[in-house]
Scaffold this motif. Structure first.
Motif, mmCIF file in Angstrom:
data_model
loop_
_atom_site.group_PDB
_atom_site.id
_atom_site.type_symbol
_atom_site.label_atom_id
_atom_site.label_comp_id
_atom_site.label_asym_id
_atom_site.label_seq_id
_atom_site.Cartn_x
_atom_site.Cartn_y
_atom_site.Cartn_z
ATOM 1 N N VAL A 1 18.708 1.505 21.301
ATOM 2 C CA VAL A 1 18.616 0.066 21.583
ATOM 3 C C VAL A 1 18.922 -0.754 20.331
ATOM 4 O O VAL A 1 19.719 -1.700 20.362
ATOM 5 N N ALA A 2 18.299 -0.379 19.209
ATOM 6 C CA ALA A 2 18.500 -1.135 17.971
ATOM 7 C C ALA A 2 19.937 -1.029 17.484
ATOM 8 O O ALA A 2 20.524 -2.023 17.036
ATOM 9 N N ALA A 3 20.514 0.162 17.558
ATOM 10 C CA ALA A 3 21.894 0.348 17.112
ATOM 11 C C ALA A 3 22.847 -0.504 17.949
ATOM 12 O O ALA A 3 23.794 -1.111 17.412
ATOM 13 N N TYR A 4 22.588 -0.573 19.250
ATOM 14 C CA TYR A 4 23.450 -1.372 20.131
ATOM 15 C C TYR A 4 23.317 -2.865 19.824
ATOM 16 O O TYR A 4 24.321 -3.575 19.668
ATOM 17 N N ILE A 5 22.079 -3.348 19.724
ATOM 18 C CA ILE A 5 21.855 -4.777 19.498
ATOM 19 C C ILE A 5 22.379 -5.216 18.131
ATOM 20 O O ILE A 5 23.132 -6.189 18.011
ATOM 21 N N ILE A 6 21.989 -4.491 17.087
ATOM 22 C CA ILE A 6 22.399 -4.868 15.735
ATOM 23 C C ILE A 6 23.901 -4.681 15.546
ATOM 24 O O ILE A 6 24.573 -5.528 14.940
ATOM 25 N N GLY A 7 24.427 -3.591 16.084
ATOM 26 C CA GLY A 7 25.867 -3.370 15.980
ATOM 27 C C GLY A 7 26.679 -4.430 16.703
ATOM 28 O O GLY A 7 27.721 -4.871 16.216
ATOM 29 N N SER A 8 26.183 -4.870 17.877
ATOM 30 C CA SER A 8 26.893 -5.892 18.650
ATOM 31 C C SER A 8 26.864 -7.252 17.964
ATOM 32 O O SER A 8 27.856 -7.990 17.969
ATOM 33 N N LYS A 9 25.731 -7.607 17.367
ATOM 34 C CA LYS A 9 25.569 -8.946 16.778
ATOM 35 C C LYS A 9 26.068 -9.041 15.346
ATOM 36 O O LYS A 9 26.683 -10.040 14.953
ATOM 37 N N TRP A 10 25.792 -8.006 14.550
ATOM 38 C CA TRP A 10 26.086 -8.118 13.124
ATOM 39 C C TRP A 10 27.010 -7.019 12.604
ATOM 40 O O TRP A 10 27.318 -6.991 11.412
ATOM 41 N N GLY A 11 27.444 -6.124 13.477
ATOM 42 C CA GLY A 11 28.283 -5.024 13.022
ATOM 43 C C GLY A 11 29.654 -5.474 12.538
ATOM 44 O O GLY A 11 30.352 -6.213 13.236
ATOM 45 N N ARG A 12 30.030 -5.039 11.343
ATOM 46 C CA ARG A 12 31.333 -5.383 10.773
ATOM 47 C C ARG A 12 32.078 -4.153 10.266
ATOM 48 O O ARG A 12 33.279 -4.038 10.454
ATOM 49 N N ILE A 13 31.344 -3.257 9.605
ATOM 50 C CA ILE A 13 31.987 -2.094 8.983
ATOM 51 C C ILE A 13 31.995 -0.929 9.973
ATOM 52 O O ILE A 13 30.939 -0.467 10.405
ATOM 53 N N ARG A 14 33.197 -0.487 10.331
ATOM 54 C CA ARG A 14 33.319 0.579 11.321
ATOM 55 C C ARG A 14 32.765 1.896 10.784
ATOM 56 O O ARG A 14 33.030 2.274 9.649
#
Length: 267
Positions: A152-165
């Protein structure tokens, strides 16, 4: 909105079934684990069969035998014999295929069929054994909680603030920000369990670390299989989530490592 509700409802149902069976333990847990393992194995073989022939029947028989022996307490010699006999049965099948049809897939069939057992059935088998340890139920509960928190956290944080692949050639949407967010959530979930139980947090931090790191790598492992076989989801059993293997891919490596740590090293 409707899709979100379907996904949420299906996810809640999965959580309820898993936790209910985990609490009950015994044959209830063994049966659920066996069903999840065999359905996942079927999905794995379906993906592989898009590229080459797989001896599903042989793989399922071997999987059932391994899961059955786990219900009685697995013995290493039984496991090795089952895998070795399975390999030779597959080779015999390919001998007949080449003799009758003039073609064979011995290397791919043996690798794919045994790969499914090693990748899916054996990790689930060790989760049957893990439940039998004195602290097995709470370790498994912590493992599932850490894994779901991580997802859940990886999805939420990655969706909102993810920049580096993170690994764009395998899973383009995953980012380092999401990875670190998932790891943090897994560690916090482990600490929360220790706090509630009023027990030293170190063992639960180990579980969180395993789920936060190895679990996310396990998710990437299934992604690379789907990339190679050209499928989006392993199946469609769970509405909004795809297949059983899609839902529990992270659990496979986490369950294996948690058993190694608490059932072998620290036992």
């Amino acid at each position: 909105m409707k899709e979100l509700l379907v996904r949420g409802g299906a996810g809640a149902a999965v959580v309820a079934v898993v936790l209910g069976a985990l609490y009950a333990g015994g044959m209830t847990w063994t049966v659920l684990v066996s069903v999840l393992a065999l359905v996942s194995l079927g999905e794995f073989y379906s993906m592989l069969s898009r590229k080459f022939k797989v001896s599903r029947g042989v793989g399922f028989i071997a999987g059932v035998l391994i899961l059955f022996t786990a219900s009685e307490g697995i013995h290493p010699i039984s496991l090795v014999l089952t895998l070795s006999i399975t390999a030779f049965v597959i080779l015999f099948v390919e001998i007949l295929r080449r003799q009758i049809k003039g073609e064979s897939f011995a290397i791919w069939n043996m690798g794919g069929t045994l790969g499914g057992i090693l990748y899916i059935v054996i990790p689930w088998t060790f989760m049957i054994l893990l439940r039998r340890l004195p602290s097995g139920a709470i370790l498994l509960f912590t493992m599932f909680l850490c894994t779901w928190s991580c997802d859940v956290a990886a999805y939420i944080i990655g969706s909102k603030w993810g920049r580096i692949r993170l690994c764009e050639n395998v899973s383009p949407k995953k980012t380092w920000e999401g990875f670190l967010g998932g790891l943090s959530a897994a560690l916090l979930a482990g600490v929360a369990v220790a706090f509630i139980l009023e027990t030293p947090p170190l063992p639960f931090l180990f579980v969180g670390l395993i789920c936060g790191v190895a679990g996310q790598i396990g998710d990437l492992a299934e992604s690379v299989i789907k990339r190679e076989t050209g499928v989006k989801d392993s199946g469609s059993v769970i509405p909004g989530h795809g297949g059983v293997l899609d839902r529990f891919d992270s659990i496979l490596v986490s369950g294996l490592l948690v058993y190694v740590l608490f059932g072998v090293i620290l036992r």
